[in-house]
Design a protein around this motif. Structure first.
Motif, PDB file in Angstrom:
ATOM      1  N   ALA A 201     -13.166  45.615  80.125  1.00  0.00           N
ATOM      2  CA  ALA A 201     -11.948  45.890  79.359  1.00  0.00           C
ATOM      3  C   ALA A 201     -11.340  44.646  78.740  1.00  0.00           C
ATOM      4  O   ALA A 201     -10.624  44.727  77.746  1.00  0.00           O
ATOM      5  CB  ALA A 201     -10.928  46.580  80.259  1.00  0.00           C
ATOM      6  N   SER A 202     -11.632  43.501  79.317  1.00  0.00           N
ATOM      7  CA  SER A 202     -11.044  42.259  78.806  1.00  0.00           C
ATOM      8  C   SER A 202     -12.045  41.420  78.032  1.00  0.00           C
ATOM      9  O   SER A 202     -11.721  40.324  77.592  1.00  0.00           O
ATOM     10  CB  SER A 202     -10.497  41.436  79.977  1.00  0.00           C
ATOM     11  N   THR A 203     -13.270  41.911  77.890  1.00  0.00           N
ATOM     12  CA  THR A 203     -14.307  41.077  77.285  1.00  0.00           C
ATOM     13  C   THR A 203     -14.978  41.744  76.089  1.00  0.00           C
ATOM     14  O   THR A 203     -16.042  41.299  75.671  1.00  0.00           O
ATOM     15  CB  THR A 203     -15.390  40.727  78.318  1.00  0.00           C
ATOM     16  N   TYR A 204     -14.369  42.799  75.563  1.00  0.00           N
ATOM     17  CA  TYR A 204     -14.989  43.451  74.422  1.00  0.00           C
ATOM     18  C   TYR A 204     -14.983  42.501  73.218  1.00  0.00           C
ATOM     19  O   TYR A 204     -14.106  41.650  73.086  1.00  0.00           O
ATOM     20  CB  TYR A 204     -14.276  44.748  74.084  1.00  0.00           C
ATOM     21  N   SER A 205     -15.972  42.649  72.401  1.00  0.00           N
ATOM     22  CA  SER A 205     -16.060  41.802  71.222  1.00  0.00           C
ATOM     23  C   SER A 205     -16.821  42.546  70.140  1.00  0.00           C
ATOM     24  O   SER A 205     -17.773  43.262  70.428  1.00  0.00           O
ATOM     25  CB  SER A 205     -16.778  40.503  71.575  1.00  0.00           C
ATOM     26  N   PHE A 206     -16.412  42.366  68.926  1.00  0.00           N
ATOM     27  CA  PHE A 206     -17.037  43.029  67.780  1.00  0.00           C
ATOM     28  C   PHE A 206     -18.117  42.077  67.255  1.00  0.00           C
ATOM     29  O   PHE A 206     -17.844  41.204  66.446  1.00  0.00           O
ATOM     30  CB  PHE A 206     -15.967  43.296  66.721  1.00  0.00           C
ATOM     31  N   GLU A 207     -19.349  42.241  67.752  1.00  0.00           N
ATOM     32  CA  GLU A 207     -20.402  41.259  67.499  1.00  0.00           C
ATOM     33  C   GLU A 207     -21.420  41.696  66.453  1.00  0.00           C
ATOM     34  O   GLU A 207     -22.398  40.999  66.212  1.00  0.00           O
ATOM     35  CB  GLU A 207     -21.153  40.958  68.802  1.00  0.00           C
ATOM     36  N   ALA A 208     -21.240  42.842  65.876  1.00  0.00           N
ATOM     37  CA  ALA A 208     -22.304  43.453  65.085  1.00  0.00           C
ATOM     38  C   ALA A 208     -22.542  42.769  63.744  1.00  0.00           C
ATOM     39  O   ALA A 208     -21.743  41.970  63.255  1.00  0.00           O
ATOM     40  CB  ALA A 208     -21.989  44.918  64.847  1.00  0.00           C
ATOM     41  N   SER A 209     -23.680  43.138  63.169  1.00  0.00           N
ATOM     42  CA  SER A 209     -24.031  42.775  61.799  1.00  0.00           C
ATOM     43  C   SER A 209     -24.122  44.092  61.025  1.00  0.00           C
ATOM     44  O   SER A 209     -25.044  44.877  61.231  1.00  0.00           O
ATOM     45  CB  SER A 209     -25.386  42.061  61.801  1.00  0.00           C
ATOM     46  N   PRO A 210     -23.166  44.371  60.136  1.00  0.00           N
ATOM     47  CA  PRO A 210     -23.164  45.676  59.453  1.00  0.00           C
ATOM     48  C   PRO A 210     -24.405  45.866  58.574  1.00  0.00           C
ATOM     49  O   PRO A 210     -24.876  44.932  57.931  1.00  0.00           O
ATOM     50  CB  PRO A 210     -21.900  45.625  58.589  1.00  0.00           C
TER      51      PRO A 210
ATOM     52  N   LEU B 173     -10.598  28.539  74.829  1.00  0.00           N
ATOM     53  CA  LEU B 173      -9.900  29.571  74.050  1.00  0.00           C
ATOM     54  C   LEU B 173      -9.918  30.918  74.765  1.00  0.00           C
ATOM     55  O   LEU B 173      -9.882  31.968  74.123  1.00  0.00           O
ATOM     56  CB  LEU B 173     -10.519  29.702  72.656  1.00  0.00           C
ATOM     57  N   LEU B 174      -9.962  30.891  76.098  1.00  0.00           N
ATOM     58  CA  LEU B 174      -9.888  32.156  76.851  1.00  0.00           C
ATOM     59  C   LEU B 174      -8.562  32.872  76.617  1.00  0.00           C
ATOM     60  O   LEU B 174      -8.469  34.088  76.765  1.00  0.00           O
ATOM     61  CB  LEU B 174     -10.067  31.897  78.351  1.00  0.00           C
ATOM     62  N   GLY B 175      -7.555  32.118  76.252  1.00  0.00           N
ATOM     63  CA  GLY B 175      -6.232  32.720  76.044  1.00  0.00           C
ATOM     64  C   GLY B 175      -5.978  33.155  74.612  1.00  0.00           C
ATOM     65  O   GLY B 175      -4.884  33.619  74.296  1.00  0.00           O
ATOM     66  N   ALA B 176      -6.985  33.043  73.748  1.00  0.00           N
ATOM     67  CA  ALA B 176      -6.781  33.404  72.347  1.00  0.00           C
ATOM     68  C   ALA B 176      -6.678  34.920  72.185  1.00  0.00           C
ATOM     69  O   ALA B 176      -7.139  35.687  73.025  1.00  0.00           O
ATOM     70  CB  ALA B 176      -7.931  32.863  71.488  1.00  0.00           C
ATOM     71  N   ALA B 177      -6.124  35.347  71.059  1.00  0.00           N
ATOM     72  CA  ALA B 177      -5.897  36.769  70.806  1.00  0.00           C
ATOM     73  C   ALA B 177      -7.221  37.512  70.637  1.00  0.00           C
ATOM     74  O   ALA B 177      -8.116  37.046  69.931  1.00  0.00           O
ATOM     75  CB  ALA B 177      -5.053  36.944  69.553  1.00  0.00           C
TER      76      ALA B 177
END
Lengths: 562, 154
Positions: free
Chosen positions: A87-96, A545-549
């Motif tokens: 829940a705290s580590t999701y990331s939008f990593e894709a290549s469209p 940068l663990l605290g970044a948005a």
């Protein structure tokens, strides 16, 4: 008490949305079309744009002279409802992926969308239900989809591979590809080759046995599986202990999409770290085929050759990242690879022969690789409980995020991370689904920086670098407009002059970049799409940068129409 | 600490963690009873969950399924307030609105093994306790297992 009010039956969430429910049918995307993807730059047909992994677009509407006018055309917000794994580590990593004005893109937590590539309208949506408790070393992520044969192919966190109808998003087939109880997952973008879907494993931090699968694109039936750690008696098994169990948990996962040479019919698959990552005492030997590029015959799954970048790895130096294919002026078929270990390799892709190796980062203390390729480890976790500091850290001088090659400049643009780490060996027993690192690891919270390095792969010369306060943790892309686009961890999306490295434009996306931008056009207008959202294995590549948005928005840019 | 597994329910009650507006503002997640789905001959599973009056929780709080597949769930709201349920489901999550004293159904499909959570996504029902678990046991099919001898587990 009166009878209950009839609440009816639960309905799909999409029914209560503005999602259209269907996408226009496009022309069929088949093997021949993907082979020739460079001839239709209006589309981005496959993960790297083309099989060679160059991440180059020949579109040239956006140039050095007008890029300062680039502006958002639309934004798509992924969003989330309820509890999700990582829940705290999701990331939008894709290549469209883009086909004839339709964009197909995956997001965290089993989501996949078809979007109108011109307007951003959500055409259809699919969400694979992901268990909350799957083992995920590096966050709730997915690196993209493959599109072809009228379908969209996606791997899931719980190690399934699904094929969706490209016009409706409805599931066509679904196969269980891996064992979640063994710590396996799938995060890779599938690759469509011929009539097969190629999908590699994730789970190297949990002592799985890495593998690459080929599935029938129509039915999902598995055609072949290639394990990347040999059994006793198989070629390469001599690099593992004779009488041990180490090979059974040996790692070498294939969590980044391979490149492919259609003439040689070889997949170039990078493999992950050996397990346990930092405790080599339980696995003496070189530990093939971990940390290697493995040339796999796409028809049979047989290994034709391999080159190991970090034998007997003790630093978590996966070599899963891309092997970019290019040809020398004399026609020699080459491949380029910027490894986690800080060295840049050029190999002959017909046989794996080393052509050139040189460092591409400033600080390398773990060991040394000679120009002839001889590897000499120097600093590594060895004694139990004794901290050891080394550069690059376990995320590497370059992680999975991709470099790009511009045939006009002849340069490869590498996103570089300068971050060190301290590992303290702590031996532990192996148990399925439990992290199997063999050390405590703390990545440096200070003394880091990054840059984009423009390197001539034929000479090893760095032509320019664009330095940044923070490491480069996202893929870049280069275009015929003479540009390199690069996202930063602090949210800026920048355009650099491909010849000089001069920064020509930037836009603040509000959250850090850890994805792969793509370029396409619709009705003659050129666009560049970039998923944003700071997350994933931040504690590994940039804990400062663990605290970044966080975030999960897809930005699409274009020049103003008037 | 003197906690044992056997007296956890009593301890939760004593500590005021098993209801609304006692020690905590809401009910601590993960409390409540455990229930098991029933299985029809065709493999489809069935179960019922309900929301008791003023408890803001699902009962049972944890529903266990023997394997992945299709689940036909009956949802009953015995509360005197309106809630809903957003449920995990392969393809698209499903939603059902549950006004006071309402009963409905949901057909969902989930892979096993693994744990899924669902909740009432109105106001902060999820934080107050209306977050339930669906736990699916079993193993993946043999064809999906790694080619290696059986390994130790925790």
């Amino acid at each position: 008490m009166t009878d209950y009010v009839d609440a009816g039956a639960a309905v799909p969430m999409t029914q209560l949305s503005a999602v259209k429910g269907s996408a226009p049918a496009t022309g069929n995307v088949d093997y021949e079309r993907i082979r020739a993807a460079a001839t239709e730059p209006q589309n981005w047909l496959t993960y790297y744009g083309t099989y060679d992994g160059q991440r180059y677009s020949s579109l040239d509407q956006i140039t050095k002279d007008n890029v300062h006018r680039l502006t958002p055309a639309w934004v798509f917000q992924a969003g989330a409802t309820g509890m999700q794994s990582g829940a705290s580590t999701y990331s939008f990593e894709a290549s469209p992926i883009v086909v004839e004005g339709v964009m197909y893109v995956s997001g965290p937590d089993g989501k996949c969308w078809a979007l109108d590539a011109k307007t951003g309208e959500e055409l259809w949506r699919y969400k694979h239900a992901s268990p909350y408790d799957v083992s995920l070393c590096c966050g709730n992520v997915n690196r993209g989809v493959a599109v072809g044969h009228g379908k969209v192919y996606m791997a899931t966190l719980n190690a399934h591979v699904v094929a969706l109808d490209a016009t409706t998003g409805q599931k066509v087939w679904d196969i269980t590809a891996g064992d979640v109880r063994a710590g396996e997952s799938r995060t890779v973008a599938p690759l469509l080759v011929k009539d097969m879907v190629i999908v590699g494993s994730s789970g190297g931090e949990f002592g799985s046995r890495g593998c690459l699968d080929a599935f029938d694109a129509e039915t999902g039936e598995r055609r072949w599986r290639r394990y990347m750690v040999p059994k006793p008696g198989e070629p390469g098994s001599e690099t593992w202990p004779d009488d041990g169990e180490a090979w059974q948990r040996g790692g070498a996962n294939c969590w980044v999409t391979p490149t492919y040479d259609p003439e040689l019919e070889l997949l170039y698959q990078g493999t992950g770290n050996p397990a346990p990552d930092f405790d080599g005492g339980v696995r003496p030997g070189d530990n093939l085929f971990t940390d290697s590029v493995v040339a796999v015959d796409v028809n049979t799954g047989e290994i034709r050759w391999h080159y190991q970048f970090t034998p007997h790895d003790l630093w978590d130096y996966d070599s899963t990242m891309e092997n970019l294919l290019f040809d020398a002026p004399d026609g020699r078929k080459l491949m380029a690879h910027a490894d986690k270990n800080g060295y840049f390799f050029v190999l002959d892709r017909t046989n794996g022969e080393l052509v050139r190796v040189f460092p591409f980062v400033d600080r390398i203390t773990w060991g040394e690789i000679s120009p002839e390729g001889k590897v000499t480890p120097k600093v590594y976790p060895d004694e139990e409980g004794v901290p050891v500091h080394f550069w690059p850290g376990p995320a590497g001088g370059k992680e999975w995020t991709h470099m790009s090659y511009n045939p006009t400049t002849g340069l490869i643009y590498i996103p570089v991370q300068e971050v060190g780490a301290t590992a303290t060996r702590r031996r532990r027993e192996f148990k399925e689904s439990i992290p199997y690192w063999g050390a405590g690891v703390a990545v440096d919270l200070e003394d880091f920086y990054g840059f984009v390095s423009a390197v001539d792969p034929l000479t090893g010369e760095e032509k320019w670098r664009w330095r940044n306060e923070y490491p480069m943790c996202a893929s870049n892309i280069t275009t015929a407009g003479g540009l390199v686009f690069q996202g930063t961890p602090t949210g800026q999306f920048v355009a650099l002059d491909a010849a000089t490295g001069e920064k020509l434009w930037e836009f603040q996306c509000g959250s850090g970049h850890h994805s792969s931008p793509t370029v396409y056009s619709v009705d003659g207008r050129q666009y560049i799409a970039v998923p944003t959202g700071w997350g994933g294995w931040i504690e590994g590549f940039l804990p400062g940068l663990l605290g970044a948005a966080a975030g999960d928005a897809l930005f699409v840019f274009a020049l103003p129409q008037d | 600490m003197t906690t044992t597994a056997d007296d956890r329910s009593a301890q939760l009650a004593e500590a005021g963690l098993d209801g609304q507006n006692k020690t905590a503002l809401g009910r601590v997640l993960g409390t409540g009873s455990i229930g098991y789905a029933e299985e029809r001959p065709d493999g489809t599973m069935t179960a019922t969950v309900r929301i008791p009056e003023d408890e803001l929780c699902w009962e049972p709080g944890t529903l266990i399924l023997p394997h992945g597949g299709d689940l036909e769930l009956t949802l009953i709201n015995d509360d005197k307030n309106t809630h809903c349920a957003v449920l995990p489901n392969n393809g698209d999550p499903k939603i059902i609105w549950l006004v006071n004293h309402a009963k409905g159904t949901a057909s969902i499909n989930l892979d096993g093994p693994g744990t899924y959570y669902y909740g009432s996504t109105t106001g902060n029902d999820e934080g107050r306790g209306l977050t339930g678990a669906i736990v699916i046991g079993g193993e993946v099919p043999d064809h999906a297992k790694l080619d290696r001898p059986p390994q130790p587990r925790p």
